[in-house]
Design an enzyme around this catalytic site. Structure first.
Site, PDB file in Angstrom:
ATOM      1  CG  HIS A   1       0.341  16.340 -11.461  1.00  0.00           C
ATOM      2  ND1 HIS A   1      -0.016  16.863 -12.680  1.00  0.00           N
ATOM      3  CD2 HIS A   1      -0.704  15.572 -11.066  1.00  0.00           C
ATOM      4  CE1 HIS A   1      -1.239  16.463 -12.993  1.00  0.00           C
ATOM      5  NE2 HIS A   1      -1.677  15.665 -12.026  1.00  0.00           N
TER       6      HIS A   1
ATOM      7  CE  LYS B   1      18.439   2.813  18.934  1.00  0.00           C
ATOM      8  NZ  LYS B   1      17.882   1.574  19.429  1.00  0.00           N
TER       9      LYS B   1
ATOM     10  CD  GLU C   1      14.244  -0.380  11.634  1.00  0.00           C
ATOM     11  OE1 GLU C   1      14.588   0.804  11.695  1.00  0.00           O
ATOM     12  OE2 GLU C   1      13.433  -0.886  12.427  1.00  0.00           O
TER      13      GLU C   1
HETATM   14  O1  PA5 Z   1      11.272  -1.778  14.185  1.00  0.00           O
HETATM   15  C1  PA5 Z   1      11.966  -1.467  15.117  1.00  0.00           C
HETATM   16  O2  PA5 Z   1      12.366  -2.299  15.934  1.00  0.00           O
HETATM   17  C2  PA5 Z   1      12.383  -0.028  15.357  1.00  0.00           C
HETATM   18  O3  PA5 Z   1      11.976   0.815  14.343  1.00  0.00           O
HETATM   19  C3  PA5 Z   1      11.780   0.466  16.658  1.00  0.00           C
HETATM   20  O4  PA5 Z   1      10.396   0.409  16.582  1.00  0.00           O
HETATM   21  C4  PA5 Z   1      12.223   1.886  16.998  1.00  0.00           C
HETATM   22  O5  PA5 Z   1      13.628   1.967  16.990  1.00  0.00           O
HETATM   23  C5  PA5 Z   1      11.696   2.302  18.353  1.00  0.00           C
HETATM   24  O6  PA5 Z   1      12.086   1.387  19.307  1.00  0.00           O
HETATM   25  P1  PA5 Z   1      11.362   1.262  20.705  1.00  0.00           P
HETATM   26  O7  PA5 Z   1       9.964   0.819  20.474  1.00  0.00           O
HETATM   27  O8  PA5 Z   1      12.172   0.271  21.458  1.00  0.00           O
HETATM   28  O9  PA5 Z   1      11.403   2.609  21.329  1.00  0.00           O
END
Ligand code: PA5
Length: 473
Positions: free
Chosen positions: A326, A440, A297
């Site tokens: 394996h 989203k 990410e």
């Molecule tokens: O790293 C990130 O920002 C995302 O993976 C968030 O952690 C994830 O989308 C969850 O978001 P939130 O903590 O706002 O619910």
């Protein structure tokens, strides 16, 4: 007693041309050429520490009061409840899962209560309808504390879970149901903080400058860890230890910087588009998951900070030693030259499992007698490392002298620093995630959210070419 002498190590011998061979490996002189570039990246990160999205860098130092408050609340939860359920997803779930698996008993939830010393832990990081039903089959809602974790305070998955759980608590517990919820969220943004204030939940804040995937060392990770009896002070001390090692801009002395530079060269010059993270320890298998989110990410980006299209990223994938020998190893040794394998090795396990003598009539079985699983797993790790070496495949090893809160704190901080440096070297924003937005918005559009942007998205979606029946068999 916290063991502060044990430092994790990064062994990059098999990344280097003088040990692995010239074809797919990195010459030390290339690292030297990149050294000024690396030093500049390190200085950028250091200069900005604690500001912008680098707030997480200060977490080892600025949470004294918060840690004390977490310990106080955790003590209450440990004595009052038999289950603790984290509602969260992504960065709000992967860290708690990883740290629990690393530092608690591998069958923690199945242990008798007196051996656990705290509630069973469930981290509900999906909205599979069967999963919520399954959870409710194994917990007694009246004896469960729910910890709602969301930085944005708006994530649909988490907030839908909150709606289900709060409704249930109101019906089953009635007055005082609010005592069974802990909120972990931003101090002002989003809806969860407003709800928490209205209902009077115990609340911990995710500090400014700490994004989801960099949040394990703030209350996001510390609350569940403390509730499960993990030494959160040792975690933070371990992170501080790694931070101290990352203060130098000398690429040959700063482990996270060296790692970032090697991966940068591997990706940019050698097209190593995949990084396989392969711990040889069940306790670390979800650390690999946590890393995968952090790396994917943060570095998977379409544009540089100046807006130039690059479609950058190295695909992280997890593998477990020895299990995946394996399953995946054939691909790693003979498939395309597009991977770096990162082993995580544990020098001293917390248990020793001796293998008894037996089957003397079968020498290929009998030779195992008198040895231990500790020896066998390490022999197999060395065997895999050798197989990769022989096939000229780049690999490296992160060594943990043992798995404890102090070494795990170092490991988490090491990966976070490495990601920040890599973002800097690549000139990309490692702290945003614009690519997640389309999905989203589209899913809210499907659900019929009336806000304008979702209505527009719904129109766009229905304007797609229709599905042809001949393509569905
Ligand atoms: O790293 C990130 O920002 C995302 O993976 C968030 O952690 C994830 O989308 C969850 O978001 P939130 O903590 O706002 O619910």
């Amino acid at each position: 007693m916290m063991d502060t002498k044990k430092q994790i190590r990064l062994d990059v011998n098999h990344m280097m041309a003088d040990t692995l061979g010239m074809q797919y490996a990195i010459a030390a002189s290339t690292v030297d050429e990149y050294a000024p570039f690396a030093a500049a990246a390190q200085r950028q990160v250091q200069t900005r520490r604690g500001t912008g999205w680098l707030g997480w860098m200060e977490l080892p130092y600025n949470q004294e009061e918060i840690v004390a408050e977490i310990e106080r609340v955790a003590a209450r939860v440990r004595s009052d409840y038999e289950a603790f359920v984290v509602l969260g997803i992504g960065g709000s779930a992967l860290g708690p899962i990883a740290v629990q698996q690393a530092l608690n008993h591998l069958h923690y939830n199945e242990l008798p209560a007196e051996k656990r010393g705290g509630p069973r832990l469930y981290v509900e990081d999906n909205i599979d309808p069967e999963r919520m039903a399954a959870l409710l089959d194994v917990i007694d809602v009246k004896r469960t504390c729910f910890c709602v974790i969301t930085k944005s305070g708006a994530t649909a998955e988490t907030m839908s879970q909150y709606l289900i759980v709060s409704d249930l608590l109101k019906r089953e517990v009635g007055e005082g149901w609010q005592r069974q919820i802990i909120a972990v969220t931003d101090h002002e943004k989003g809806n969860l903080i407003k709800i928490a204030k209205e209902e009077g939940f115990d609340t911990f804040f995710i500090p400014d400058g700490v994004g989801g995937r960099f949040s394990e060392l703030c209350p996001v990770g510390l609350v569940p860890a403390a509730v499960c009896g993990i030494d959160i002070r040792a975690l933070l001390a371990g992170a501080a230890d790694m931070d101290a090692r990352c203060k130098t801009d000398d690429v040959w002395k700063n482990p996270a910087l060296l790692e970032a530079v090697l991966q940068y060269i591997a990706m940019e010059d050698l097209d190593m588009n995949v990084q396989v993270v392969m711990p040889y320890a069940d306790s670390l298998k979800f650390i690999a998951d946590w890393f995968c989110q952090l790396w994917a990410e943060s570095l998977g980006k379409r544009v540089t900070r100046k807006g130039m299209a690059v479609n950058f990223g190295q695909t992280p994938t997890k593998s477990l030693g020895v299990t995946d020998q394996h399953s995946q190893l054939q691909l790693y040794t003979e498939g395309p030259y597009d991977k770096v394998v990162t082993f995580i090795k544990v020098e001293s396990f917390r248990k020793e499992t001796p293998i008894p003598h037996g089957c003397e009539q079968f020498p290929d079985v009998a030779f195992l007698g008198g040895k231990t699983h500790n020896q066998l797993i390490e022999a197999e790790r060395q065997g895999t490392e050798y197989a990769l070496y022989k096939a000229g495949r780049m690999n490296q090893t992160i060594v943990l002298p043992e798995v404890n809160a102090y070494t795990i704190g170092q490991l988490l901080y090491f990966f976070e620093m490495c990601t920040a440096y890599a973002g800097e070297l690549l000139d990309i924003d490692a702290f945003n995630q614009p690519g997640v937005e389309t999905s989203k918005i589209a899913s809210y559009a499907v659900l019929g959210n009336p806000a304008e942007k979702y209505v527009k998205a719904r129109e766009e979606m229905t304007g797609r070419p229709g599905a042809k029946p001949e393509y569905t068999l």
